[in-house]
Scaffold this motif. Structure first.
Motif, PDB file in Angstrom:
ATOM      1  N   GLN A  52       0.811  -1.219   0.000  1.00 23.47           N
ATOM      2  CA  GLN A  52       0.000   0.000   0.000  1.00 23.47           C
ATOM      3  C   GLN A  52       0.846   1.271   0.000  1.00 23.47           C
ATOM      4  O   GLN A  52       0.398   2.302  -0.478  1.00 23.47           O
ATOM      5  CB  GLN A  52      -0.928   0.013   1.228  1.00 23.47           C
ATOM      6  N   ASN A  53       2.076   1.195   0.552  1.00 22.77           N
ATOM      7  CA  ASN A  53       2.894   2.406   0.631  1.00 22.77           C
ATOM      8  C   ASN A  53       3.634   2.710  -0.674  1.00 22.77           C
ATOM      9  O   ASN A  53       4.374   3.667  -0.756  1.00 22.77           O
ATOM     10  CB  ASN A  53       3.881   2.333   1.803  1.00 22.77           C
ATOM     11  N   ASN A  54       3.431   1.900  -1.713  1.00 21.37           N
ATOM     12  CA  ASN A  54       3.973   2.187  -3.034  1.00 21.37           C
ATOM     13  C   ASN A  54       2.924   3.006  -3.779  1.00 21.37           C
ATOM     14  O   ASN A  54       1.812   2.546  -4.018  1.00 21.37           O
ATOM     15  CB  ASN A  54       4.275   0.885  -3.787  1.00 21.37           C
ATOM     16  N   PHE A  55       3.299   4.224  -4.162  1.00 15.88           N
ATOM     17  CA  PHE A  55       2.324   5.121  -4.777  1.00 15.88           C
ATOM     18  C   PHE A  55       2.349   5.096  -6.301  1.00 15.88           C
ATOM     19  O   PHE A  55       1.634   5.853  -6.939  1.00 15.88           O
ATOM     20  CB  PHE A  55       2.547   6.550  -4.270  1.00 15.88           C
ATOM     21  N   ASP A  56       3.170   4.209  -6.874  1.00 13.98           N
ATOM     22  CA  ASP A  56       3.183   4.063  -8.328  1.00 13.98           C
ATOM     23  C   ASP A  56       1.960   3.265  -8.768  1.00 13.98           C
ATOM     24  O   ASP A  56       1.378   2.503  -7.990  1.00 13.98           O
ATOM     25  CB  ASP A  56       4.450   3.336  -8.786  1.00 13.98           C
ATOM     26  N   ASP A  57       1.597   3.434 -10.025  1.00 14.96           N
ATOM     27  CA  ASP A  57       0.487   2.671 -10.592  1.00 14.96           C
ATOM     28  C   ASP A  57       0.875   1.191 -10.657  1.00 14.96           C
ATOM     29  O   ASP A  57       2.007   0.857 -11.029  1.00 14.96           O
ATOM     30  CB  ASP A  57       0.177   3.199 -11.993  1.00 14.96           C
TER      31      ASP A  57
END
Length: 96
Positions: A52-57
């Motif tokens: 969840q803490n990865n903000f890439d698509d």
């Protein structure tokens, strides 16, 4: 290139597999792609979980991993990516 029948077969095979890699906020790096390549050579079919803490698509992360490892994306569903790469030395999966 995977056909629709091949993708359907691989989705069925991947149902019971647990994700063995996680992509966090640091994103995809060289060390991770090396390990994913080695795992694909042994297993041919793996799942990668995107935290969840990865903000890439999610699709962009899947495309980046696939391009760096030479794998094919079977499916991106939610935060999980299913990857397939035919093994050179350890062929286990015979596609229809």
């Amino acid at each position: 290139m995977l056909t629709s029948k091949g993708k359907k077969y691989l989705r069925k095979q991947s149902h019971d597999i647990q994700p063995i890699f996680q992509v966090g906020k640091a994103g995809v790096n060289d060390n991770m792609t090396t390990q994913i390549s080695e795992a694909l050579e042994k297993r041919e079919l793996i799942k990668v979980s995107i935290l969840q803490n990865n903000f890439d698509d999610n699709q962009a992360v899947a495309d980046e991993i696939a391009s760096q490892t030479g794998a094919q994306i079977v499916q991106v569903i939610g935060n999980t990516v299913i990857l397939y790469k035919e093994s050179v030395n350890n062929k286990q999966i015979n596609l229809p």
